[in-house]
Design an enzyme around this catalytic site. Structure first.
Site, mmCIF file in Angstrom:
data_model
loop_
_atom_site.group_PDB
_atom_site.id
_atom_site.type_symbol
_atom_site.label_atom_id
_atom_site.label_comp_id
_atom_site.label_asym_id
_atom_site.label_seq_id
_atom_site.Cartn_x
_atom_site.Cartn_y
_atom_site.Cartn_z
ATOM 1 N N ASP A 377 32.424 37.510 35.411
ATOM 2 C CA ASP A 377 33.417 38.573 35.471
ATOM 3 C C ASP A 377 33.624 39.073 36.895
ATOM 4 O O ASP A 377 34.742 39.104 37.411
ATOM 5 C CB ASP A 377 32.982 39.748 34.595
ATOM 6 C CG ASP A 377 33.510 39.657 33.172
ATOM 7 O OD1 ASP A 377 34.568 39.037 32.969
ATOM 8 O OD2 ASP A 377 32.864 40.213 32.274
ATOM 9 N N HIS A 378 32.545 39.495 37.515
ATOM 10 C CA HIS A 378 32.672 40.088 38.841
ATOM 11 C C HIS A 378 33.153 39.061 39.865
ATOM 12 O O HIS A 378 34.054 39.350 40.672
ATOM 13 C CB HIS A 378 31.342 40.704 39.278
ATOM 14 C CG HIS A 378 31.007 41.977 38.587
ATOM 15 N ND1 HIS A 378 31.441 43.207 39.014
ATOM 16 C CD2 HIS A 378 30.266 42.223 37.463
ATOM 17 C CE1 HIS A 378 30.995 44.157 38.211
ATOM 18 N NE2 HIS A 378 30.274 43.578 37.265
#
Length: 476
Positions: A377-378
């Site tokens: 995600d990041h």
């Protein structure tokens, strides 16, 4: 690492978003020891995505601060050197875990989200949102009359899943609109063709919108208007990063899909948030007015989900050829899973990452592991922001917008097969060094500082998070 060193992961991330290879030597890193420890090279992926994003920000500052082609500006060394702190990167990659709201730590996963033993394997569920929770229970035939809390229901769910095969659970829950993925084994070798990290296509026509060139530029994305049509977590990280760099980021959600307040408190920094129902004529008209003067559209709904509203990337670029459109999906853009919902934890399970990361007693029992952060995600979020910034830089010269496609599966493939593991860097890590506090409508927030930056750039958001859905649907 000095600016003349060429970090392979940073070079790959930078060129994937269209950056010129000779500029990557302007990125260097300050070590913080063995941060983000894992079997897979998570630290290298994390710093590379932030490094590429920081370099893209510095490049856009140069593009807006003078005249000449990008090559001429680079030759004149107007693009500043960028130094990224690995401690800041590690803290930001854990931003949702470090967050405190009036001293309270948010709950990362709901009781019905997690790994469960089946009769033949393991399955990972995701039930953080109420509608996903309801669909999971309904698909598996588990009654929910409100008489049992989720911790009690977790026992019922565990007993039910233990009688079923993982693949059958996966397909049954998917057919019911829920989220469950069977554990995939660790891949023995890289596939013949990896899911691309980024796919880019430039608009055929020139648009009329460019950013004003002036020196000095307050922030690289100053004056940029971003429509943020994203939800947890990669898309909101990208929007949060663009807001840090000066963009007017307006998140748009449907009123019938409420957001988790704790999640928005983490990812809503610097943004504004409004509610519009694109199926209602009045709201759709307002949205089109916003779109007419937007620079960027971020979209993280399932592939095709917004097409019925005329918001397919090709349709957007036909009407607004100067737009920079960034799309994000879970599983990639081709193949039988392209249209499926997904989250970081599910992609870790479905690509073999969870099997790779099993360690210690858990590994001995066969229980899957997990990355030390929601790194897919990041990392993808910072790549999306980097691609948007590069798209804006190129638009300054060509007048053309572009469509970019990213996926968590593409980032997972890069992590497993394209990033080289290195020995831990020197230095020590203390997360408190990379935290700060602010007041917000949700209470006092202790939160991670942004890891993206360049000399003279902003080191924090100009405004704290506001209430989700409380802003007017208008540019500031």
């Amino acid at each position: 690492m000095t600016p003349t060193d060429h970090d392979a992961a940073t070079l790959h991330a930078w060129t994937a978003v269209g950056g010129r290879p000779e500029l990557v030597g302007r990125v260097s890193y300050a070590g913080a020891g063995d941060v983000l420890p894992a079997k897979l090279p998570v630290r290298q992926l994390a710093r590379a995505t932030v490094g590429a994003c920081s370099l893209a920000a510095a490049e856009l500052v140069a593009a807006r601060g003078g005249t000449g082609t990008p090559g001429e500006r680079a030759a004149a060394q107007r693009i500043p050197e960028v130094r990224v702190a690995e401690g800041a990167v590690a803290t930001a990659f854990h931003s949702e875990r470090h967050l405190r709201i009036d001293g309270r730590a948010p709950t990362a996963f709901a009781p019905l989200s997690g790994f469960w033993r089946t009769s033949d394997n393991w399955v990972r569920t995701h039930a953080n949102y109420p509608h996903h929770r309801a669909r999971l229970l309904r698909a598996l035939g588990i009654p929910d009359d409100g008489s049992r809390d989720d911790r009690a229901l977790a026992g019922v769910l565990a007993a039910e899943l233990a009688t079923r095969e993982a693949a059958e659970v996966q397909e049954t829950v998917y057919a019911g609109g829920g989220l469950a993925v069977a554990l995939a084994p660790a891949p023995a070798a890289a596939p013949d063709e990896l899911v691309p990290l980024v796919e880019t296509r430039e608009a055929a026509e020139r648009g009329s919108r460019r950013l004003p060139a002036r020196a000095p530029v307050a922030a690289p994305a100053d004056g940029v208007r971003v429509l943020d049509l994203t939800r947890v977590l990669a898309g909101p990280v990208a929007g949060r990063t663009l807001a840090l760099l000066g963009a007017d980021v307006l998140r748009v959600d449907a009123p019938q899909l409420p957001e988790d307040a704790d999640t928005y408190a983490d990812t809503g920094m610097g943004k504004r948030s409004t509610l519009l129902d694109l199926g209602a004529a009045g709201d759709r008209e307002v949205f089109e007015e916003l779109l007419a003067t937007a620079d960027v559209v971020l979209s993280a709904y399932r592939p095709g989900a917004l097409d019925r509203y005329g918001l397919a990337p090709e349709a957007l670029l036909d009407r607004h050829p100067g737009l920079v459109v960034a799309q994000l999906s879970a599983w990639g853009w081709t193949g039988p899973w392209a249209g499926r919902r997904g989250f970081d934890s599910l992609v870790q399970a479905g690509t073999g990452i969870a099997a790779i990361e099993a360690t210690g007693a858990a590994a001995a029992s066969g229980r899957p592991g997990a990355l030390p952060a929601q790194a897919l995600d990041h990392g993808t979020g910072y790549l999306v922001a980097a691609g948007v910034l590069r798209g804006l830089t190129e638009r300054q010269e060509t007048g053309r917008g572009r469509r970019m496609r990213y996926s968590l599966a593409g980032t997972a493939a890069w992590l497993m097969h394209g990033v080289r593991r290195e020995a831990p860097s020197e230095g020590a890590y203390d997360a408190r060094r990379w935290m700060t506090a602010c007041e917000s409508p949700y209470g006092k927030l202790d939160h991670a500082l942004p890891p993206v930056g360049y000399p003279g750039g902003p080191n924090g958001w100009a405004r704290p998070v506001g209430l989700w859905g409380a802003d007017a649907p208008a540019w500031r």
